[in-house]
Design an enzyme around this catalytic site. Structure first.
Site, PDB file in Angstrom:
ATOM      1  N   PHE A 155     -32.543  96.167  -8.288  1.00 52.04           N
ATOM      2  CA  PHE A 155     -32.399  96.901  -7.019  1.00 52.04           C
ATOM      3  C   PHE A 155     -33.668  97.607  -6.575  1.00 52.04           C
ATOM      4  O   PHE A 155     -33.794  97.988  -5.402  1.00 52.04           O
ATOM      5  CB  PHE A 155     -31.259  97.936  -7.133  1.00 52.04           C
ATOM      6  CG  PHE A 155     -31.637  99.194  -7.875  1.00 52.04           C
ATOM      7  CD1 PHE A 155     -32.376 100.193  -7.238  1.00 52.04           C
ATOM      8  CD2 PHE A 155     -31.286  99.384  -9.201  1.00 52.04           C
ATOM      9  CE1 PHE A 155     -32.753 101.344  -7.918  1.00 52.04           C
ATOM     10  CE2 PHE A 155     -31.658 100.526  -9.890  1.00 52.04           C
ATOM     11  CZ  PHE A 155     -32.401 101.507  -9.240  1.00 52.04           C
ATOM     12  N   LYS A 179     -30.885  85.115  -6.351  1.00 48.85           N
ATOM     13  CA  LYS A 179     -29.696  85.976  -6.425  1.00 48.85           C
ATOM     14  C   LYS A 179     -30.201  87.404  -6.313  1.00 48.85           C
ATOM     15  O   LYS A 179     -30.698  87.985  -7.274  1.00 48.85           O
ATOM     16  CB  LYS A 179     -28.988  85.751  -7.775  1.00 48.85           C
ATOM     17  CG  LYS A 179     -27.510  86.079  -7.810  1.00 48.85           C
ATOM     18  CD  LYS A 179     -27.152  87.522  -7.575  1.00 48.85           C
ATOM     19  CE  LYS A 179     -27.378  88.415  -8.777  1.00 48.85           C
ATOM     20  NZ  LYS A 179     -27.137  89.857  -8.408  1.00 48.85           N
ATOM     21  N   GLU A 182     -27.010  93.008  -5.860  1.00 49.40           N
ATOM     22  CA  GLU A 182     -25.877  93.277  -4.968  1.00 49.40           C
ATOM     23  C   GLU A 182     -25.941  94.694  -4.403  1.00 49.40           C
ATOM     24  O   GLU A 182     -25.265  95.016  -3.430  1.00 49.40           O
ATOM     25  CB  GLU A 182     -24.540  93.018  -5.679  1.00 49.40           C
ATOM     26  CG  GLU A 182     -24.268  93.873  -6.908  1.00 49.40           C
ATOM     27  CD  GLU A 182     -24.867  93.309  -8.196  1.00 49.40           C
ATOM     28  OE1 GLU A 182     -26.003  92.806  -8.171  1.00 49.40           O
ATOM     29  OE2 GLU A 182     -24.192  93.405  -9.236  1.00 49.40           O
ATOM     30  N   SER A 232     -32.648  95.339 -16.227  1.00 47.32           N
ATOM     31  CA  SER A 232     -32.601  96.220 -17.391  1.00 47.32           C
ATOM     32  C   SER A 232     -32.728  95.415 -18.696  1.00 47.32           C
ATOM     33  O   SER A 232     -32.450  94.202 -18.728  1.00 47.32           O
ATOM     34  CB  SER A 232     -31.283  96.999 -17.380  1.00 47.32           C
ATOM     35  OG  SER A 232     -30.208  96.082 -17.398  1.00 47.32           O
ATOM     36  N   CYS A 287     -40.247 100.192 -12.441  1.00 47.76           N
ATOM     37  CA  CYS A 287     -40.379  99.754 -13.837  1.00 47.76           C
ATOM     38  C   CYS A 287     -41.676 100.283 -14.426  1.00 47.76           C
ATOM     39  O   CYS A 287     -41.805 100.401 -15.634  1.00 47.76           O
ATOM     40  CB  CYS A 287     -40.335  98.247 -13.929  1.00 47.76           C
ATOM     41  SG  CYS A 287     -41.642  97.475 -12.983  1.00 47.76           S
ATOM     42  N   GLU A 387     -34.581 104.784 -21.413  1.00 49.76           N
ATOM     43  CA  GLU A 387     -34.936 104.718 -20.000  1.00 49.76           C
ATOM     44  C   GLU A 387     -33.932 105.531 -19.174  1.00 49.76           C
ATOM     45  O   GLU A 387     -32.730 105.282 -19.239  1.00 49.76           O
ATOM     46  CB  GLU A 387     -34.925 103.260 -19.532  1.00 49.76           C
ATOM     47  CG  GLU A 387     -35.361 103.105 -18.093  1.00 49.76           C
ATOM     48  CD  GLU A 387     -35.469 101.644 -17.645  1.00 49.76           C
ATOM     49  OE1 GLU A 387     -34.565 100.854 -17.970  1.00 49.76           O
ATOM     50  OE2 GLU A 387     -36.460 101.322 -16.969  1.00 49.76           O
TER      51      GLU A 387
HETATM   52  P1  NAD Z   1     -29.691  95.403 -13.842  1.00 50.15           P
HETATM   53  O1  NAD Z   1     -30.061  94.807 -15.145  1.00 50.15           O
HETATM   54  O2  NAD Z   1     -28.462  96.239 -13.767  1.00 50.15           O
HETATM   55  O3  NAD Z   1     -29.492  94.252 -12.743  1.00 50.15           O
HETATM   56  C1  NAD Z   1     -30.465  93.242 -12.559  1.00 50.15           C
HETATM   57  C2  NAD Z   1     -29.766  91.974 -12.076  1.00 50.15           C
HETATM   58  O4  NAD Z   1     -28.877  91.532 -13.107  1.00 50.15           O
HETATM   59  C3  NAD Z   1     -28.929  92.177 -10.824  1.00 50.15           C
HETATM   60  O5  NAD Z   1     -29.162  91.094  -9.957  1.00 50.15           O
HETATM   61  C4  NAD Z   1     -27.502  92.215 -11.334  1.00 50.15           C
HETATM   62  O6  NAD Z   1     -26.610  91.609 -10.436  1.00 50.15           O
HETATM   63  C5  NAD Z   1     -27.538  91.423 -12.623  1.00 50.15           C
HETATM   64  N1  NAD Z   1     -26.651  91.956 -13.673  1.00 50.15           N
HETATM   65  C6  NAD Z   1     -26.363  93.259 -13.927  1.00 50.15           C
HETATM   66  N2  NAD Z   1     -25.556  93.352 -15.000  1.00 50.15           N
HETATM   67  C7  NAD Z   1     -25.327  92.104 -15.430  1.00 50.15           C
HETATM   68  C8  NAD Z   1     -24.581  91.548 -16.515  1.00 50.15           C
HETATM   69  N3  NAD Z   1     -23.893  92.307 -17.351  1.00 50.15           N
HETATM   70  N4  NAD Z   1     -24.568  90.217 -16.672  1.00 50.15           N
HETATM   71  C9  NAD Z   1     -25.259  89.420 -15.834  1.00 50.15           C
HETATM   72  N5  NAD Z   1     -25.982  89.898 -14.798  1.00 50.15           N
HETATM   73  C10 NAD Z   1     -26.026  91.205 -14.588  1.00 50.15           C
HETATM   74  O7  NAD Z   1     -30.960  96.219 -13.322  1.00 50.15           O
HETATM   75  P2  NAD Z   1     -31.061  97.178 -12.055  1.00 50.15           P
HETATM   76  O8  NAD Z   1     -30.317  98.432 -12.343  1.00 50.15           O
HETATM   77  O9  NAD Z   1     -30.785  96.427 -10.803  1.00 50.15           O
HETATM   78  O10 NAD Z   1     -32.626  97.472 -12.069  1.00 50.15           O
HETATM   79  C11 NAD Z   1     -33.221  98.497 -12.813  1.00 50.15           C
HETATM   80  C12 NAD Z   1     -33.755  97.975 -14.124  1.00 50.15           C
HETATM   81  O11 NAD Z   1     -34.694  96.926 -13.881  1.00 50.15           O
HETATM   82  C13 NAD Z   1     -34.515  99.023 -14.920  1.00 50.15           C
HETATM   83  O12 NAD Z   1     -34.175  98.893 -16.262  1.00 50.15           O
HETATM   84  C14 NAD Z   1     -35.974  98.668 -14.690  1.00 50.15           C
HETATM   85  O13 NAD Z   1     -36.859  99.098 -15.697  1.00 50.15           O
HETATM   86  C15 NAD Z   1     -35.894  97.182 -14.627  1.00 50.15           C
HETATM   87  N6  NAD Z   1     -37.025  96.602 -13.943  1.00 50.15           N
HETATM   88  C16 NAD Z   1     -37.976  96.008 -14.703  1.00 50.15           C
HETATM   89  C17 NAD Z   1     -39.103  95.466 -14.102  1.00 50.15           C
HETATM   90  C18 NAD Z   1     -40.171  94.833 -14.929  1.00 50.15           C
HETATM   91  O14 NAD Z   1     -41.123  94.326 -14.368  1.00 50.15           O
HETATM   92  N7  NAD Z   1     -40.063  94.815 -16.250  1.00 50.15           N
HETATM   93  C19 NAD Z   1     -39.238  95.523 -12.709  1.00 50.15           C
HETATM   94  C20 NAD Z   1     -38.237  96.131 -11.960  1.00 50.15           C
HETATM   95  C21 NAD Z   1     -37.131  96.666 -12.590  1.00 50.15           C
END
Ligand code: NAD
Length: 500
Positions: A155, A179, A182, A232, A287, A387
């Site tokens: 997000f 994708k 959401e 994450s 991130c 985090e």
């Molecule tokens: P998230 O992991 O909750 O969601 C990321 C994606 O995975 C979304 O599209 C979501 O629909 C999907 N998703 C969520 N839970 C899922 C599950 N159980 N099974 C399958 N798919 C699932 O992450 P977020 O809250 O949207 O973003 C924040 C996180 O992203 C933080 O941990 C941040 O550090 C990380 N991030 C990392 C980088 C990097 O370059 N390493 C960059 C941006 C964000």
């Protein structure tokens, strides 16, 4: 609420905007500064993903045969049209994600830089050739597209992160399925409106809205060859393992706990600015956000009073107000989770020197939590290890650079880190010893640079090839090595070379 405010978003499949066929439901997309519902996003199902994969597979032969320079030209056009929509994209980022409009504009500029870097594809996709690997025999490695590539994104960068992948993937002749998160699906609707004007063959780029069901479908789908994930750490692990098990190429960028080391000789006023931008920019939801400051020796007493004073002056509110410096976090759930982390830090023995728990940003419906600083944090506390992903900064003390480096390296994450000092030898030593993928020197956020690879180490990244830069071309191409010889002499005569 206006009639358009609750529109149900479409997917984009095979060159057309398409309603989700059998959504399992729909979620509100809200403005976190106000609580206003901006739209509804469908939770698409297997039929929608199947349609996108079928379209992407069908488009592959035609798209990979488009000449490399012509693919690059499409990206030049994409770049120009994104520039025309720059402000729309930035306003959308602020509306759905909450970051300040200045920060959103910077994000959109970085999104566009990704397209600019991908236009170099006629150069960056070149292979290698060596004449006479044996007498009269040449060997060459050429690069070909991997196939259908999918990206699953988080997000916090609704504009930029999808474009860490999309332009490079299609530049290399692949077809692509996105994708979006959401929580923030609106900005990519604009990006795909722009992509729609390029008259790419239908199916080259596709967008499927949804949540976990679509993610799992992507990981298992026979018709998808490569998966890029950003999100994450726990989900990165699921994605990496499951996609690899299904035989796909995969890169999974995960969560972070980024440390900023401040040496006693740091230029304090500039360092304060760097730390504040890093810890509280995008309300700590980057991130690359710095979430732990490690002060070395006297740096603590030089830094902390100035840091506390500057933090206390930050204005918190709706990010669309140009004067606001810190916007809301992405949702009220995130706000409550972050406040619970602050409580936990205090209960664990930290001293709260700036407390953002009572800050409401001028709107009680908004998802606000103000910048917060916890001092006297020790490396064993949970607040120093996990985090938080919010505007919360922990301060840990060390006596030496070696001790600071050991604290940083004890983290299971290794996304980014910074060191603030004017001492070149300390920088060199830190750069050498620290276990992180991105390092800033007097830079609070070692932000992605489109033409360099970007990623973390350890639990912050699973895979081999980082995002964008030269790694993108490696990720989005397969190498093929051809060894060849010719039996005639090139002048119409028969056998020329002797077998060796
Ligand atoms: P998230 O992991 O909750 O969601 C990321 C994606 O995975 C979304 O599209 C979501 O629909 C999907 N998703 C969520 N839970 C899922 C599950 N159980 N099974 C399958 N798919 C699932 O992450 P977020 O809250 O949207 O973003 C924040 C996180 O992203 C933080 O941990 C941040 O550090 C990380 N991030 C990392 C980088 C990097 O370059 N390493 C960059 C941006 C964000």
């Amino acid at each position: 609420m206006s009639a358009t405010a609750t529109r149900l978003l479409d997917n984009y499949v095979s060159g057309a905007w398409t309603p989700a066929a059998e959504p399992s439901g729909a979620l509100d997309v809200t403005n976190p500064a106000t609580g206003e519902v901006l739209a509804r996003v469908p939770l698409s199902g297997a039929a929608d993903l199947d349609a996108a994969v079928a379209a992407a597979r069908a488009a592959l032969p035609e798209w990979r045969d488009v000449s490399t320079i012509e693919r690059a030209r499409r990206l030049f056009t994409l770049r120009e049209r994104l520039v025309e929509r720059h402000e729309d994209l930035a306003r959308s980022v602020t509306a759905e994600m909450g970051k300040t409009i200045a920060d959103a504009r910077a994000e959109v500029s970085r999104m566009i830089e990704m397209v600019e870097a991908a236009t170099a594809i006629p150069t960056t996709m070149q292979g290698r050739i060596l004449e006479d690997v044996s007498r009269g025999i040449d060997a060459e490695t050429i690069r070909q597209p991997v196939g259908v590539c999918a990206a699953i994104v988080p997000f916090n960068f609704p504009a930029m992160v999808p474009f860490w992948f999309l332009p490079f993937a299609i530049a290399c002749g692949n077809t692509f399925i996105l994708k979006p998160s959401e929580q923030v699906p609106l900005t990519q609707q604009i990006a795909f409106e722009v992509l729609d004007t390029l008259e790419l063959p239908p199916g080259v780029v596709n967008l499927v809205n949804g949540g976990r069901e679509i993610v799992e479908g992507i990981l298992d789908h026979d018709g998808i060859d490569a998966v890029s994930f950003v999100g994450s750490a726990p989900v990165a692990k699921i994605v990496y393992e499951r996609a690899a098990k299904a035989g796909k190429r995969v890169q999974a960028l995960g969560g972070a706990k980024n440390h900023m080391v401040v040496m006693p000789d740091a230029v304090i006023d500039r360092t304060v600015g760097g730390i504040i931008g890093s810890a509280f920019g995008a309300a700590g939801q980057r991130c690359m956000a710095g979430s732990v400051v490690v002060t070395v020796g006297d740096a603590h007493k030089r830094l902390v009073p100035a840091l506390v004073e500057a933090t206390g002056k930050l204005s918190v509110g709706d990010g669309s107000d140009e004067s606001v410096e810190v916007g809301p976090v992405v949702s009220c759930e995130a706000r409550d989770r972050i406040k619970a982390w602050i409580d936990k830090g205090v209960e664990g023995g930290a001293t709260i020197v700036v407390d953002g728990r009572g800050v409401d940003g001028g709107n009680a419906e908004g998802a606000f939590v103000g910048p917060t600083i916890l001092d006297d944090v020790t490396p064993d506390m949970e607040i120093a290890q996990e985090e938080v992903f919010g505007p919360v900064l922990a301060i840990v003390r060390a006596e030496s650079l070696d001790e600071a480096t050991a604290i940083v390296n004890a983290s299971r994450f290794g996304n980014g880190t910074s060191i603030f000092t004017e001492n070149g030898a300390a920088v060199r030593r830190y750069r050498h010893d620290v276990e992180a993928g991105m390092v800033g020197v007097n830079i609070g956020v070692a932000a992605p640079v489109a033409f360099f690879p970007f990623s973390g180490w350890k639990d912050s990244f699973l895979g081999d090839l980082h995002a964008h830069g030269s790694d993108a071309v490696d990720f989005f191409t397969k190498k093929k090595t051809v060894t060849s010889r010719w039996f005639s002499d090139g002048q119409g005569h028969g056998s020329y070379f002797v077998e060796s």
